[in-house]
Design a protein around this motif. Structure first.
Motif, PDB file in Angstrom:
ATOM      1  N   THR A   1       0.848  -1.351   0.099  1.00  0.00           N
ATOM      2  CA  THR A   1      -0.145   0.099   0.054  1.00  0.00           C
ATOM      3  C   THR A   1       0.902   1.168  -0.046  1.00  0.00           C
ATOM      4  OG1 THR A   1      -1.827  -1.201   1.079  1.00  0.00           O
ATOM      5  CG2 THR A   1      -1.655   1.141   1.311  1.00  0.00           C
ATOM      6  N   ASP A   2       1.958   1.288   0.835  1.00  0.00           N
ATOM      7  CA  ASP A   2       2.731   2.759   1.018  1.00  0.00           C
ATOM      8  C   ASP A   2       4.280   2.211   0.868  1.00  0.00           C
ATOM      9  OD1 ASP A   2       3.593   5.189   1.473  1.00  0.00           O
ATOM     10  OD2 ASP A   2       3.049   4.971   3.611  1.00  0.00           O
ATOM     11  N   PRO A   3       4.597   1.950  -0.300  1.00  0.00           N
ATOM     12  CA  PRO A   3       6.120   1.711  -0.351  1.00  0.00           C
ATOM     13  C   PRO A   3       7.226   2.491   0.173  1.00  0.00           C
ATOM     14  CG  PRO A   3       5.117   1.165  -2.419  1.00  0.00           C
ATOM     15  CD  PRO A   3       4.187   2.035  -1.690  1.00  0.00           C
ATOM     16  N   VAL A   4       6.704   3.656   0.214  1.00  0.00           N
ATOM     17  CA  VAL A   4       7.787   4.917   0.618  1.00  0.00           C
ATOM     18  C   VAL A   4       7.578   4.947   2.072  1.00  0.00           C
ATOM     19  CG1 VAL A   4       8.357   7.247   0.787  1.00  0.00           C
ATOM     20  CG2 VAL A   4       7.575   6.198  -1.514  1.00  0.00           C
ATOM     21  N   GLY A   5       6.301   4.878   2.764  1.00  0.00           N
ATOM     22  CA  GLY A   5       6.047   4.889   4.164  1.00  0.00           C
ATOM     23  C   GLY A   5       6.719   3.641   4.836  1.00  0.00           C
ATOM     24  N   ALA A   6       6.687   2.524   4.102  1.00  0.00           N
ATOM     25  CA  ALA A   6       7.207   1.438   4.758  1.00  0.00           C
ATOM     26  C   ALA A   6       8.674   1.173   4.677  1.00  0.00           C
ATOM     27  CB  ALA A   6       6.558   0.258   3.942  1.00  0.00           C
ATOM     28  N   LYS A   7       9.309   2.170   4.013  1.00  0.00           N
ATOM     29  CA  LYS A   7      10.742   2.270   3.741  1.00  0.00           C
ATOM     30  C   LYS A   7      11.247   0.981   2.901  1.00  0.00           C
ATOM     31  CE  LYS A   7      11.357   4.801   8.087  1.00  0.00           C
ATOM     32  NZ  LYS A   7      12.157   4.930   9.352  1.00  0.00           N
ATOM     33  N   LEU A   8      10.426   0.738   2.098  1.00  0.00           N
ATOM     34  CA  LEU A   8      10.833  -0.365   1.037  1.00  0.00           C
ATOM     35  C   LEU A   8      11.754   0.323   0.051  1.00  0.00           C
ATOM     36  CD1 LEU A   8       7.807  -2.450   0.827  1.00  0.00           C
ATOM     37  CD2 LEU A   8       9.970  -3.225   1.659  1.00  0.00           C
ATOM     38  N   VAL A   9      11.406   1.831  -0.339  1.00  0.00           N
ATOM     39  CA  VAL A   9      12.201   2.379  -1.465  1.00  0.00           C
ATOM     40  C   VAL A   9      12.078   3.848  -1.150  1.00  0.00           C
ATOM     41  CG1 VAL A   9      10.856   0.829  -3.360  1.00  0.00           C
ATOM     42  CG2 VAL A   9       9.580   3.038  -2.545  1.00  0.00           C
ATOM     43  N   GLN A  10      12.879   4.351  -1.675  1.00  0.00           N
ATOM     44  CA  GLN A  10      13.287   5.804  -1.534  1.00  0.00           C
ATOM     45  C   GLN A  10      12.149   6.801  -1.992  1.00  0.00           C
ATOM     46  OE1 GLN A  10      17.284   6.614  -2.999  1.00  0.00           O
ATOM     47  NE2 GLN A  10      18.272   4.827  -1.845  1.00  0.00           N
ATOM     48  N   SER A  11      11.991   6.490  -3.206  1.00  0.00           N
ATOM     49  CA  SER A  11      10.750   7.150  -3.607  1.00  0.00           C
ATOM     50  C   SER A  11      10.180   6.168  -4.727  1.00  0.00           C
ATOM     51  CB  SER A  11      11.251   8.474  -4.164  1.00  0.00           C
ATOM     52  OG  SER A  11      11.847   8.254  -5.510  1.00  0.00           O
TER      53      SER A  11
ATOM     54  N   ALA B   1      -1.418   3.297   7.209  1.00  0.00           N
ATOM     55  CA  ALA B   1      -1.320   4.412   6.315  1.00  0.00           C
ATOM     56  C   ALA B   1      -2.644   4.416   5.780  1.00  0.00           C
ATOM     57  CB  ALA B   1      -0.339   3.846   5.182  1.00  0.00           C
ATOM     58  N   GLN B   2      -3.340   3.387   5.276  1.00  0.00           N
ATOM     59  CA  GLN B   2      -4.969   3.435   4.900  1.00  0.00           C
ATOM     60  C   GLN B   2      -5.735   4.217   5.899  1.00  0.00           C
ATOM     61  OE1 GLN B   2      -6.331   0.107   2.271  1.00  0.00           O
ATOM     62  NE2 GLN B   2      -4.563  -0.788   3.226  1.00  0.00           N
ATOM     63  N   VAL B   3      -5.635   3.820   7.218  1.00  0.00           N
ATOM     64  CA  VAL B   3      -6.595   4.398   8.227  1.00  0.00           C
ATOM     65  C   VAL B   3      -6.463   6.031   8.210  1.00  0.00           C
ATOM     66  CG1 VAL B   3      -7.198   4.732  10.568  1.00  0.00           C
ATOM     67  CG2 VAL B   3      -6.999   2.367   9.381  1.00  0.00           C
ATOM     68  N   ASP B   4      -5.002   6.301   8.320  1.00  0.00           N
ATOM     69  CA  ASP B   4      -4.699   7.734   8.153  1.00  0.00           C
ATOM     70  C   ASP B   4      -5.332   8.548   6.720  1.00  0.00           C
ATOM     71  OD1 ASP B   4      -3.333   7.598  10.577  1.00  0.00           O
ATOM     72  OD2 ASP B   4      -1.298   7.484   9.706  1.00  0.00           O
ATOM     73  N   ALA B   5      -5.261   7.833   5.808  1.00  0.00           N
ATOM     74  CA  ALA B   5      -5.759   8.331   4.697  1.00  0.00           C
ATOM     75  C   ALA B   5      -7.343   8.502   4.803  1.00  0.00           C
ATOM     76  CB  ALA B   5      -5.373   7.330   3.382  1.00  0.00           C
TER      77      ALA B   5
ATOM     78  N   THR C   1      -7.726  -2.573   2.667  1.00  0.00           N
ATOM     79  CA  THR C   1      -6.977  -4.023   2.150  1.00  0.00           C
ATOM     80  C   THR C   1      -6.033  -4.430   3.208  1.00  0.00           C
ATOM     81  OG1 THR C   1      -5.443  -2.430   1.156  1.00  0.00           O
ATOM     82  CG2 THR C   1      -7.139  -3.275  -0.166  1.00  0.00           C
ATOM     83  N   ASP C   2      -6.544  -4.693   4.371  1.00  0.00           N
ATOM     84  CA  ASP C   2      -5.694  -5.215   5.688  1.00  0.00           C
ATOM     85  C   ASP C   2      -5.710  -6.785   5.402  1.00  0.00           C
ATOM     86  OD1 ASP C   2      -5.760  -6.423   8.406  1.00  0.00           O
ATOM     87  OD2 ASP C   2      -5.016  -4.461   8.815  1.00  0.00           O
ATOM     88  N   ASN C   3      -4.706  -7.235   5.309  1.00  0.00           N
ATOM     89  CA  ASN C   3      -4.368  -8.809   4.973  1.00  0.00           C
ATOM     90  C   ASN C   3      -5.021  -9.568   6.244  1.00  0.00           C
ATOM     91  OD1 ASN C   3      -2.979  -8.883   2.532  1.00  0.00           O
ATOM     92  ND2 ASN C   3      -1.371  -7.770   3.815  1.00  0.00           N
ATOM     93  N   THR C   4      -4.995  -9.225   7.396  1.00  0.00           N
ATOM     94  CA  THR C   4      -5.506  -9.837   8.605  1.00  0.00           C
ATOM     95  C   THR C   4      -6.955 -10.050   8.559  1.00  0.00           C
ATOM     96  OG1 THR C   4      -3.491  -9.415   9.699  1.00  0.00           O
ATOM     97  CG2 THR C   4      -5.456 -10.224  10.937  1.00  0.00           C
ATOM     98  N   VAL C   5      -7.485  -8.874   8.193  1.00  0.00           N
ATOM     99  CA  VAL C   5      -9.112  -8.914   8.198  1.00  0.00           C
ATOM    100  C   VAL C   5      -9.603  -9.416   7.002  1.00  0.00           C
ATOM    101  CG1 VAL C   5     -11.219  -7.191   8.217  1.00  0.00           C
ATOM    102  CG2 VAL C   5      -8.893  -6.719   9.615  1.00  0.00           C
ATOM    103  N   VAL C   6      -9.011  -9.290   5.813  1.00  0.00           N
ATOM    104  CA  VAL C   6      -9.525  -9.741   4.409  1.00  0.00           C
ATOM    105  C   VAL C   6      -9.493 -11.189   4.332  1.00  0.00           C
ATOM    106  CG1 VAL C   6      -9.087  -9.796   2.081  1.00  0.00           C
ATOM    107  CG2 VAL C   6      -9.011  -7.650   3.298  1.00  0.00           C
ATOM    108  N   SER C   7      -8.453 -11.794   5.121  1.00  0.00           N
ATOM    109  CA  SER C   7      -8.413 -13.189   5.248  1.00  0.00           C
ATOM    110  C   SER C   7      -9.485 -14.016   6.068  1.00  0.00           C
ATOM    111  CB  SER C   7      -6.984 -13.435   5.705  1.00  0.00           C
ATOM    112  OG  SER C   7      -7.042 -13.219   7.005  1.00  0.00           O
ATOM    113  N   ALA C   8     -10.163 -13.071   7.081  1.00  0.00           N
ATOM    114  CA  ALA C   8     -11.476 -13.679   7.467  1.00  0.00           C
ATOM    115  C   ALA C   8     -12.439 -12.986   7.243  1.00  0.00           C
ATOM    116  CB  ALA C   8     -10.868 -13.343   9.217  1.00  0.00           C
ATOM    117  N   LEU C   9     -12.815 -12.307   6.077  1.00  0.00           N
ATOM    118  CA  LEU C   9     -13.701 -11.379   5.727  1.00  0.00           C
ATOM    119  C   LEU C   9     -15.149 -11.846   5.828  1.00  0.00           C
ATOM    120  CD1 LEU C   9     -14.435  -8.469   4.407  1.00  0.00           C
ATOM    121  CD2 LEU C   9     -14.490  -9.663   2.210  1.00  0.00           C
ATOM    122  N   GLU C  10     -15.243 -13.194   5.858  1.00  0.00           N
ATOM    123  CA  GLU C  10     -16.617 -13.941   5.716  1.00  0.00           C
ATOM    124  C   GLU C  10     -17.138 -13.602   7.380  1.00  0.00           C
ATOM    125  OE1 GLU C  10     -15.354 -15.025   2.111  1.00  0.00           O
ATOM    126  OE2 GLU C  10     -14.460 -15.150   4.060  1.00  0.00           O
TER     127      GLU C  10
END
Length: 328
Positions: free
Chosen positions: A123-133, A181-185, A226-235
């Motif tokens: 969701t947020d590659p920069v915020g997660a510090k995966l990439v510089q930009s 990051a999504q909740v903040d958005a 798009t939270d993986n923990t919640v979506v995996s139990a969406l039912e």
């Protein structure tokens, strides 16, 4: 003389056959087209969106003509498993790591700064510090993000316009950086409206149903990002939404198919496919990860599940006929 001529002909034929055989062997054993690449696939959990992204990734490499051996490992939501998987890929000397989710990508980056890493469903590659930009990733990591800049603002606008009440229940894993990051958005998108979020944090998928039940009577709708923990139990959330007539908005289209009411989204297959195209260029030596900008989803659309609307007691609005695509 006849005997000598016959021998000569046989020798000549044998030489031609030997030459042809040698040429074939050389073609079969030379060139990178015959190479089999080893790709380690790390995925935090199993759910339809992530699975679709992986299918798109594989399809892109197949269409590029690359022979690939996949080592697919699912962490089952366990961060220790997640890191162990990445460490094992490095020990095995894979040619590339495909990281399908933010935790998966972070685990891979913690494990290696040398092996190329291509991510998706981040969701947020920069915020997660995966990439510089986004434009200049730097290092050994690049990929595709599952955040379309307009998805959350449009969802919030839809809720503000069409949902009675202003309390939006959000269940998410505060340990997932992409979710925070999504909740903040969402909070930012709500500025200027009277909408407010009622948040509940979970750590595992087993906690999701109880979290949804705890919001009954306190919220006017659910919004599952798009939270993986919640979506995996969406039912579990769908069941509560149906039983209590609470509209359930979701963050991606696979969750609409599963029973969510509506989402502004895109196909995860497509972002997985684009990640696969990037991986092919890296494996073939055409590009390095640092040279490939992170890509956003290209298409965004509103999809509404009509059956889910009935289950949740949502009165149909004629305006939606021209706004959305539908699942019956």
């Amino acid at each position: 003389m006849k005997w000598l001529k016959m021998c000569g002909a046989l020798l000549l034929a044998g030489g031609v056959l030997a030459g042809c055989s040698g040429e074939k062997t050389t073609k079969e054993t030379s060139g990178e087209k015959e190479k089999t690449y080893k790709v380690g696939v790390t995925q935090i959990v199993e759910h339809p969106s992530l699975d679709a992204a992986f299918n798109g990734f594989k399809k892109a490499l197949e269409e590029k003509g690359l022979k690939v051996e996949y080592d697919v490992q699912i962490a089952q939501g366990d961060m220790n498993n997640n890191q162990t998987i990445a460490n094992n890929f490095v020990a095995d000397g894979v040619d590339l790591i495909f990281a399908n989710s933010t935790p998966s990508a972070l685990g891979a980056l913690n494990a290696t700064k040398d092996i190329p890493i291509v991510f998706t469903s981040v969701t947020d590659p920069v915020g997660a510090k995966l990439v510089q930009s986004m434009e200049q990733p730097g290092g050994n990591v690049t990929g595709t993000t599952d955040t379309h800049p307009d998805a959350i603002p449009k969802t919030v606008q839809f809720i503000d316009q069409f949902v009675d009440g202003n309390r939006v229940g959000m269940i998410y894993n505060a340990g997932e950086q992409n979710s925070v990051a999504q909740v903040d958005a969402v909070k930012k998108a709500m500025e200027g409206t009277d909408l407010t979020i009622v948040p509940v944090s979970v750590s595992t998928s087993a906690e999701v149903k109880q979290a949804a039940e705890s919001l009954v009577g306190k919220v006017d709708c659910f919004y599952v990002i798009t939270d993986n923990t919640v979506v995996s139990a969406l039912e579990s959330v769908i069941q509560v939404a149906n039983d209590q007539d609470i509209p359930l908005f979701v963050g991606e289209l696979d969750s609409v198919k599963r029973g969510g009411f509506a989402a502004y989204g895109f196909d995860y297959y497509d972002i997985g496919y684009e990640a696969g195209v990037m991986a092919a260029d890296i494996l073939e030596g055409k590009k390095k990860p640092a040279e490939l900008p992170v890509q956003y989803p290209q298409k965004l659309k509103l999809v509404i599940n009509k059956k889910a609307a009935e289950e949740m007691g949502i009165a149909w609005r004629s305006e939606w006929d021209s706004m959305a695509e539908f699942i019956e």
